[in-house]
Design an enzyme around this catalytic site. Sequence first.
Site, PDB file in Angstrom:
ATOM      1  N   ALA A   1       0.881  -1.291   0.243  1.00 11.44           N
ATOM      2  CA  ALA A   1       0.092   0.105   0.061  1.00 11.44           C
ATOM      3  C   ALA A   1       0.895   1.441  -0.045  1.00 11.44           C
ATOM      4  CB  ALA A   1      -1.065  -0.050   1.133  1.00 11.44           C
TER       5      ALA A   1
ATOM      6  N   GLN B   1       0.533   5.776  -1.383  1.00 18.19           N
ATOM      7  CA  GLN B   1       0.485   6.849  -2.480  1.00 18.19           C
ATOM      8  C   GLN B   1       1.564   6.460  -3.432  1.00 18.19           C
ATOM      9  OE1 GLN B   1       0.415   9.027  -4.944  1.00 18.19           O
ATOM     10  NE2 GLN B   1       1.655  10.257  -3.974  1.00 18.19           N
ATOM     11  N   SER B   2       1.519   5.905  -4.570  1.00 19.52           N
ATOM     12  CA  SER B   2       2.865   5.687  -5.196  1.00 19.52           C
ATOM     13  C   SER B   2       3.090   6.179  -6.406  1.00 19.52           C
ATOM     14  CB  SER B   2       2.615   4.040  -5.692  1.00 19.52           C
ATOM     15  OG  SER B   2       1.491   4.158  -6.777  1.00 19.52           O
TER      16      SER B   2
ATOM     17  N   THR C   1      11.982   1.068  -3.206  1.00 16.80           N
ATOM     18  CA  THR C   1      12.068   1.387  -4.469  1.00 16.80           C
ATOM     19  C   THR C   1      13.337   1.907  -4.906  1.00 16.80           C
ATOM     20  OG1 THR C   1      11.041   3.330  -5.801  1.00 16.80           O
ATOM     21  CG2 THR C   1      10.851   3.595  -3.589  1.00 16.80           C
TER      22      THR C   1
ATOM     23  N   GLU D   1      13.545   4.606  -6.521  1.00 13.01           N
ATOM     24  CA  GLU D   1      13.327   6.263  -6.130  1.00 13.01           C
ATOM     25  C   GLU D   1      14.095   6.543  -4.889  1.00 13.01           C
ATOM     26  OE1 GLU D   1      11.490   9.087  -7.612  1.00 13.01           O
ATOM     27  OE2 GLU D   1      11.770   7.715  -9.082  1.00 13.01           O
TER      28      GLU D   1
ATOM     29  N   TYR E   1       7.736  11.387  -2.315  1.00 12.46           N
ATOM     30  CA  TYR E   1       7.357  10.018  -2.184  1.00 12.46           C
ATOM     31  C   TYR E   1       8.767   9.437  -1.878  1.00 12.46           C
ATOM     32  CZ  TYR E   1       7.051   5.248  -4.307  1.00 12.46           C
ATOM     33  OH  TYR E   1       7.150   3.914  -4.671  1.00 12.46           O
TER      34      TYR E   1
ATOM     35  N   LYS F   1       9.443   6.803   1.348  1.00  7.88           N
ATOM     36  CA  LYS F   1       9.966   5.223   1.282  1.00  7.88           C
ATOM     37  C   LYS F   1      11.266   5.365   1.880  1.00  7.88           C
ATOM     38  CE  LYS F   1       6.912   3.106  -1.622  1.00  7.88           C
ATOM     39  NZ  LYS F   1       6.250   1.953  -1.050  1.00  7.88           N
TER      40      LYS F   1
ATOM     41  N   HIS G   1       8.469  -1.404 -12.659  1.00  4.07           N
ATOM     42  CA  HIS G   1       7.885  -2.526 -13.342  1.00  4.07           C
ATOM     43  C   HIS G   1       6.377  -2.081 -13.656  1.00  4.07           C
ATOM     44  CE1 HIS G   1       7.922  -2.848  -8.948  1.00  4.07           C
ATOM     45  NE2 HIS G   1       6.664  -3.483  -9.179  1.00  4.07           N
TER      46      HIS G   1
HETATM   47  P1  NAP Z   1      -0.340   1.172  -6.980  1.00  2.75           P
HETATM   48  O1  NAP Z   1      -1.062   0.538  -8.526  1.00  2.75           O
HETATM   49  O2  NAP Z   1      -0.308   2.644  -7.237  1.00  2.75           O
HETATM   50  O3  NAP Z   1      -1.249   0.484  -5.985  1.00  2.75           O
HETATM   51  C1  NAP Z   1      -1.225   1.057  -4.817  1.00  2.75           C
HETATM   52  C2  NAP Z   1      -1.859   0.191  -3.762  1.00  2.75           C
HETATM   53  O4  NAP Z   1      -1.903   0.992  -2.649  1.00  2.75           O
HETATM   54  C3  NAP Z   1      -3.419   0.222  -4.226  1.00  2.75           C
HETATM   55  O5  NAP Z   1      -4.033  -0.773  -3.859  1.00  2.75           O
HETATM   56  C4  NAP Z   1      -4.285   1.267  -3.284  1.00  2.75           C
HETATM   57  O6  NAP Z   1      -5.514   1.313  -3.134  1.00  2.75           O
HETATM   58  C5  NAP Z   1      -3.278   1.069  -2.119  1.00  2.75           C
HETATM   59  N1  NAP Z   1      -3.255   2.302  -1.068  1.00  2.75           N
HETATM   60  C6  NAP Z   1      -3.006   3.447  -1.342  1.00  2.75           C
HETATM   61  N2  NAP Z   1      -3.206   4.227  -0.230  1.00  2.75           N
HETATM   62  C7  NAP Z   1      -3.668   3.578   0.572  1.00  2.75           C
HETATM   63  C8  NAP Z   1      -4.268   3.555   2.072  1.00  2.75           C
HETATM   64  N3  NAP Z   1      -4.127   4.708   2.771  1.00  2.75           N
HETATM   65  N4  NAP Z   1      -4.425   2.299   2.941  1.00  2.75           N
HETATM   66  C9  NAP Z   1      -4.473   1.113   2.084  1.00  2.75           C
HETATM   67  N5  NAP Z   1      -4.228   0.942   0.652  1.00  2.75           N
HETATM   68  C10 NAP Z   1      -3.872   2.079   0.047  1.00  2.75           C
HETATM   69  O7  NAP Z   1       1.184   0.608  -7.113  1.00  2.75           O
HETATM   70  P2  NAP Z   1       1.995  -0.636  -7.597  1.00  2.75           P
HETATM   71  O8  NAP Z   1       2.572  -0.093  -8.884  1.00  2.75           O
HETATM   72  O9  NAP Z   1       1.192  -1.838  -7.451  1.00  2.75           O
HETATM   73  O10 NAP Z   1       3.133  -0.465  -6.451  1.00  2.75           O
HETATM   74  C11 NAP Z   1       2.933  -1.391  -5.303  1.00  2.75           C
HETATM   75  C12 NAP Z   1       4.079  -0.832  -4.276  1.00  2.75           C
HETATM   76  O11 NAP Z   1       5.416  -1.057  -4.626  1.00  2.75           O
HETATM   77  C13 NAP Z   1       3.897   0.290  -3.902  1.00  2.75           C
HETATM   78  O12 NAP Z   1       3.937   0.504  -2.707  1.00  2.75           O
HETATM   79  C14 NAP Z   1       4.949   1.383  -4.640  1.00  2.75           C
HETATM   80  O13 NAP Z   1       5.356   2.344  -4.182  1.00  2.75           O
HETATM   81  C15 NAP Z   1       6.009   0.379  -4.749  1.00  2.75           C
HETATM   82  N6  NAP Z   1       6.615   0.276  -5.913  1.00  2.75           N
HETATM   83  C16 NAP Z   1       6.067   0.295  -7.225  1.00  2.75           C
HETATM   84  C17 NAP Z   1       7.128   0.118  -8.247  1.00  2.75           C
HETATM   85  C18 NAP Z   1       6.519   0.080  -9.707  1.00  2.75           C
HETATM   86  O14 NAP Z   1       7.536   0.419 -10.564  1.00  2.75           O
HETATM   87  N7  NAP Z   1       5.257  -0.296  -9.857  1.00  2.75           N
HETATM   88  C19 NAP Z   1       8.531   0.015  -8.129  1.00  2.75           C
HETATM   89  C20 NAP Z   1       9.194   0.304  -6.704  1.00  2.75           C
HETATM   90  C21 NAP Z   1       8.395   0.228  -5.797  1.00  2.75           C
HETATM   91  P3  NAP Z   1      -6.862   1.889  -4.019  1.00  2.75           P
HETATM   92  O15 NAP Z   1      -6.866   0.961  -5.137  1.00  2.75           O
HETATM   93  O16 NAP Z   1      -7.563   1.955  -2.829  1.00  2.75           O
HETATM   94  O17 NAP Z   1      -6.204   3.474  -4.295  1.00  2.75           O
HETATM   95  N1  GDD Z   2       3.734   9.966 -14.921  1.00  2.00           N
HETATM   96  C1  GDD Z   2       4.501  10.612 -16.056  1.00  2.00           C
HETATM   97  N2  GDD Z   2       3.639  11.299 -16.531  1.00  2.00           N
HETATM   98  N3  GDD Z   2       5.815  10.560 -15.957  1.00  2.00           N
HETATM   99  C2  GDD Z   2       6.393  11.408 -17.228  1.00  2.00           C
HETATM  100  C3  GDD Z   2       5.450  11.932 -18.030  1.00  2.00           C
HETATM  101  C4  GDD Z   2       3.951  11.923 -17.902  1.00  2.00           C
HETATM  102  O1  GDD Z   2       3.241  12.618 -18.652  1.00  2.00           O
HETATM  103  N4  GDD Z   2       6.264  12.547 -18.980  1.00  2.00           N
HETATM  104  C5  GDD Z   2       7.555  12.005 -18.636  1.00  2.00           C
HETATM  105  N5  GDD Z   2       7.728  11.368 -17.519  1.00  2.00           N
HETATM  106  C6  GDD Z   2       8.607  11.073 -17.054  1.00  2.00           C
HETATM  107  C7  GDD Z   2       8.664  11.095 -15.451  1.00  2.00           C
HETATM  108  O2  GDD Z   2       9.196  12.624 -15.052  1.00  2.00           O
HETATM  109  C8  GDD Z   2       9.769  10.224 -14.997  1.00  2.00           C
HETATM  110  O3  GDD Z   2      11.015  10.844 -15.158  1.00  2.00           O
HETATM  111  C9  GDD Z   2       9.470   9.185 -15.976  1.00  2.00           C
HETATM  112  O4  GDD Z   2       8.627   9.549 -16.971  1.00  2.00           O
HETATM  113  C10 GDD Z   2       8.850   7.789 -15.250  1.00  2.00           C
HETATM  114  O5  GDD Z   2       7.494   8.367 -14.494  1.00  2.00           O
HETATM  115  P1  GDD Z   2       6.387   7.469 -13.957  1.00  2.00           P
HETATM  116  O6  GDD Z   2       5.912   6.216 -14.815  1.00  2.00           O
HETATM  117  O7  GDD Z   2       5.461   8.317 -13.137  1.00  2.00           O
HETATM  118  O8  GDD Z   2       7.209   6.537 -12.917  1.00  2.00           O
HETATM  119  P2  GDD Z   2       8.144   6.842 -11.696  1.00  2.00           P
HETATM  120  O9  GDD Z   2       9.523   6.454 -12.252  1.00  2.00           O
HETATM  121  O10 GDD Z   2       8.270   8.614 -11.254  1.00  2.00           O
HETATM  122  O11 GDD Z   2       7.865   6.331 -10.538  1.00  2.00           O
HETATM  123  C11 GDD Z   2       7.651   4.497 -10.717  1.00  2.00           C
HETATM  124  O12 GDD Z   2       8.428   3.900 -10.329  1.00  2.00           O
HETATM  125  C12 GDD Z   2       9.085   3.875  -8.928  1.00  2.00           C
HETATM  126  C13 GDD Z   2      10.333   3.070  -9.091  1.00  2.00           C
HETATM  127  O13 GDD Z   2      11.642   3.646  -9.676  1.00  2.00           O
HETATM  128  C14 GDD Z   2       6.563   4.550  -9.577  1.00  2.00           C
HETATM  129  O14 GDD Z   2       5.657   3.245  -9.740  1.00  2.00           O
HETATM  130  C15 GDD Z   2       6.925   4.797  -8.249  1.00  2.00           C
HETATM  131  O15 GDD Z   2       5.848   4.120  -7.163  1.00  2.00           O
HETATM  132  C16 GDD Z   2       8.156   3.610  -8.048  1.00  2.00           C
HETATM  133  O16 GDD Z   2       8.644   3.519  -6.781  1.00  2.00           O
END
Ligand code: NAP
Ligand code: GDD
Length: 341
Positions: free
Chosen positions: A82, A84-85, A126, A128, A151, A155, A181
């Site tokens: 969970a 605010q990702s 992450t 990040e 964020y 984290k 991912h």
């Molecule tokens: P996501 O699609 O944004 O999902 C976030 C989840 O957290 C949703 O189920 C959301 O629920 C829940 N959530 C948000 N606020 C909450 C609260 N106050 N209490 C309980 N649940 C809450 O994110 P994801 O891509 O699956 O990523 C999963 C985790 O991995 C996150 O912690 C993210 O920061 C981390 N992460 C992601 C990536 C990536 O590239 N995807 C990489 C590194 C780390 P709702 O549906 O209710 O909003």
């Molecule tokens: N979202 C978004 N929207 N990003 C944009 C855009 C746009 O219109 N245009 C350019 N970007 C650039 C962002 O500035 C960033 O450099 C890159 O695209 C990736 O942005 P996101 O896809 O929003 O992902 P992120 O890398 O910032 O964060 C994701 O990955 C992290 C792991 O490295 C999220 O999933 C995080 O929760 C996660 O921790």
Amino acid sequence: MAKIALITGITGQDGSYLSEFLLQKNYEVHGIIRRHSTNCKERISQLEENKNFFLHYGDISDSSNLANLIREINPDEVYNLAAQSHVGTSFEVPEYTAEVTGVGTLKLLEAIRQINPKIKFYQASTSELFGGIPETAPQNENTPFYPKSPYGCAKLYAFWITKNYRESYKIFACNGILFNHESPRRGEDFVTRKITVGIAKIIAGKQEKISLGNLNSKRDWGFAGDYVEGMWKILQHDTADDFVLATGETHTVREFLETAFNYVGIKIEWRGEGINEKGFCSKTGKILVDVNTKFFRPAEVDLLLGDPSKAEKILNWKRKISFENLVKMMVESDLKKFSQE
Ligand code: NAP
Ligand code: GDD
């Protein structure tokens, strides 16, 4: 006896893939969902009939609710996904992000410590965390942290409190430091999905162009399905530890976009510079991409490139889906989705 897992963030991209993965391994899977005024179960609706799948209302910011659920479910493993990702949004809601993404982790760890410290704990850390020092790439478990957003800072707290509870209370608490991912289930406000949805809508005649921010930042993009297996492997290892999961490849946003347009037979030609740069269709001359400053962030992470060798060696984990196949999978899925709507 089947193992019991509790997943926070079960309605998210990773929560849905992890649930499917654990159910296939015969786990009993419990998830925490928030009450929404609209349906938030789109990604997990296919699992609701499964007799080993259970949903509970809750919130990572509500410590009494977390304690009650830990007591009631008594899981073997907790996966804290969970958050605010969204990095960009964290600049708009920094305090909320700190509460949910940072302090929420502490609340869950405290419930585990007080109720059953034998529960294994996975924290969704992450890349990040590495943030702002491009010269340190490729980044591994020993690379210094330098978060560049509210964020990333939240984290960072979650990373250290997880490590602290491991060292202080001998809880089996681990950090998976995951690089980006993606998948067809990725939220539409992350750049990869924004691009693939945009292309599908352009092809379906429902959108003119895609407006983006920084086209030059580089990310190490893998497939979410591969990464949830890594999360599970981290908790099956014989000692609690922290692991980087990444592909070891990096690409610019621009490359992702060009590769995705390529799949629908469109070559992008770039003209102009900075905020005036535009991407044209090489055949029709139509503007398909432009830059909008509203998508720039107050601070940017320019380069993420992970070194997953520790996880490859110790956990025998390796990503399976290549960058090209990931882009293809996402474009194909959105073409199908938006041609039917
Ligand atoms: P996501 O699609 O944004 O999902 C976030 C989840 O957290 C949703 O189920 C959301 O629920 C829940 N959530 C948000 N606020 C909450 C609260 N106050 N209490 C309980 N649940 C809450 O994110 P994801 O891509 O699956 O990523 C999963 C985790 O991995 C996150 O912690 C993210 O920061 C981390 N992460 C992601 C990536 C990536 O590239 N995807 C990489 C590194 C780390 P709702 O549906 O209710 O909003
Ligand atoms: N979202 C978004 N929207 N990003 C944009 C855009 C746009 O219109 N245009 C350019 N970007 C650039 C962002 O500035 C960033 O450099 C890159 O695209 C990736 O942005 P996101 O896809 O929003 O992902 P992120 O890398 O910032 O964060 C994701 O990955 C992290 C792991 O490295 C999220 O999933 C995080 O929760 C996660 O921790």
